[in-house]
Design an enzyme around this catalytic site. Sequence first.
Site, mmCIF file in Angstrom:
data_model
loop_
_atom_site.group_PDB
_atom_site.id
_atom_site.type_symbol
_atom_site.label_atom_id
_atom_site.label_comp_id
_atom_site.label_asym_id
_atom_site.label_seq_id
_atom_site.Cartn_x
_atom_site.Cartn_y
_atom_site.Cartn_z
ATOM 1 C CD GLU A 192 -2.983 -1.059 2.286
ATOM 2 O OE1 GLU A 192 -2.676 -0.514 3.352
ATOM 3 O OE2 GLU A 192 -4.098 -1.577 2.098
ATOM 4 C CD GLU A 384 -3.756 -6.007 2.632
ATOM 5 O OE1 GLU A 384 -4.597 -5.372 3.284
ATOM 6 O OE2 GLU A 384 -2.530 -5.772 2.660
HETATM 7 C C1 BG6 Z 1 -4.385 -2.935 4.892
HETATM 8 C C2 BG6 Z 1 -3.012 -3.324 5.353
HETATM 9 O O1 BG6 Z 1 -4.508 -1.540 4.903
HETATM 10 O O2 BG6 Z 1 -5.491 -3.319 5.610
HETATM 11 C C3 BG6 Z 1 -2.974 -4.448 6.384
HETATM 12 O O3 BG6 Z 1 -2.151 -3.637 4.293
HETATM 13 C C4 BG6 Z 1 -4.144 -4.296 7.315
HETATM 14 O O4 BG6 Z 1 -1.737 -4.421 7.019
HETATM 15 C C5 BG6 Z 1 -5.435 -4.407 6.529
HETATM 16 O O5 BG6 Z 1 -4.152 -5.194 8.389
HETATM 17 C C6 BG6 Z 1 -6.682 -4.319 7.389
HETATM 18 O O6 BG6 Z 1 -6.616 -3.202 8.197
HETATM 19 P P1 BG6 Z 1 -6.865 -3.281 9.758
HETATM 20 O O7 BG6 Z 1 -6.570 -1.944 10.249
HETATM 21 O O8 BG6 Z 1 -8.274 -3.690 9.908
HETATM 22 O O9 BG6 Z 1 -5.928 -4.316 10.262
#
Ligand code: BG6
Length: 485
Positions: A192, A384
């Site tokens: 990201e 993701e």
């Molecule tokens: C993304 C990141 O922004 O979202 C991860 O690359 C992160 O590292 C994921 O864990 C989910 O976000 P969060 O804050 O719910 O863990």
Amino acid sequence: MTTAKKGFPENFLWGGATAANQLEGAFDKDGKGLSTADMIAHVPKEKRTGGHAMEISSSRIEEILSGKIEERFPKRFGIDFYHRFKEDIALFAEMGFKVFRLSIHWARIFPNGYDQEPNEAGLKFYDEVFDELLKYGIEPLVTLSHYETPLGLTQKYNGWAGREVIQHYVRYAETVFNRYKNKVKYWLTFNEINVMLFSPYTGGGILIDKVDNQLQTTYQALHHQFVASAMVTKLAHEIIPGSQVGCMLARMETYPATCNPVDVRLAQHENQINLFFTDMHARGKYPNYMGRYFEENNVVIHKEPGDDEILLNNTVDFISFSYYMSVTKSASADLEETTGNLTGGVKNPYLEASDWGWEIDPIGLRITLNNFWDRYQKPLFIVENGLGAYDKVEEDGSIHDSYRVDYLKKHIEQMKEAIKDGVDLIGFTAWGPIDLVSMSTSEMSKRYGFIYVDLDDEGNGTLERSKKDSFDWYKNVIASNGEQL
Ligand code: BG6
């Protein structure tokens, strides 16, 4: 006339995605140095202001290092993957994973970041992890930098604000490419990469109290990351024939709140600011729209001779991105605001939101995929996507996470639609296939996994792993190559 594709391609890469600092633990074991993630304390919900604890000052770092602080630092302990990776990988294999996304914790390999020689124990750990994955036929997808800048680089150069960090990152990448060239084919350079705009500390290891002009410093630091990314893309191609290198964007598909052209233009601008990062990686040069933006915001990018050529000649092989939600923007101040992943906007009346306020928008994923494909014609990889939710453990130990299944099902349906639209989508790694420490809040109760981990927000629990209902569901999705949702 061409014919439409019917569904997921045969070799589609199904799997899950993680990051070392949210997973491994063992923050001070076997020669690992401290990283920026190790400095992030858990802030209980009632004490949160603005939701995130993502900016850290130099005095705060000193205070933490002096040992006088009694707070907890969950990213130091993760879910102890460091000692349990064999058990966890066996569960991923049981689900039928074709790919597993993980990051190498840079400070495990170069404890201060600027060391000249790597830490053998750190290299050995990832050898064992990759061997375990390959034993089950699971392809590793490795992020070189996932919010884990060695603290030494923050202290010495103010992180990526210093151009010197490029050479240290390149040395690190060269080391791991040489070491794992027979084990890892898929690489991502920065997780990201656009996150530096929202949190210079998280994305770039930058202490904001040490800079005069945040926007200037951030875009300059990003220039250093773009150059570094292009340099290691070149290296990967030289060292590992057939390797595939991708960039990684937190995609924020942005809608106008109304068809008022003022809103439409605002959304277009937001999309440009977000797609700037993939433009840099896929096209290899600064887009014209950023020229105007920089001028109007007094940002001047300092380049060195050769930077432009490096960028232009070493574009990425594929585009990867995270997708959790869409964003809606309005030029009017009257609409109700929302918060979301890193950024917010106004409330979209057509969407529901997660318990953390992230607006759930499966069709937005189809739109995102089509827009990317139209813009670049490069293979796309969703690295993701998932739902952070509270899970309830029943008395018999079962966890009925139908909400998670519902979220993923709807997104995978839209992926299939996008493939039928003609998009070249090569893989999907669900975020957090096993519960892990949240990036934004450092809590455990925001869970994404198919596998439950017995650990609470205060760090109590047995760390035992158990399967949620979504485990068998995802296993069947993979076994049927996305046909049975
Ligand atoms: C993304 C990141 O922004 O979202 C991860 O690359 C992160 O590292 C994921 O864990 C989910 O976000 P969060 O804050 O719910 O863990």
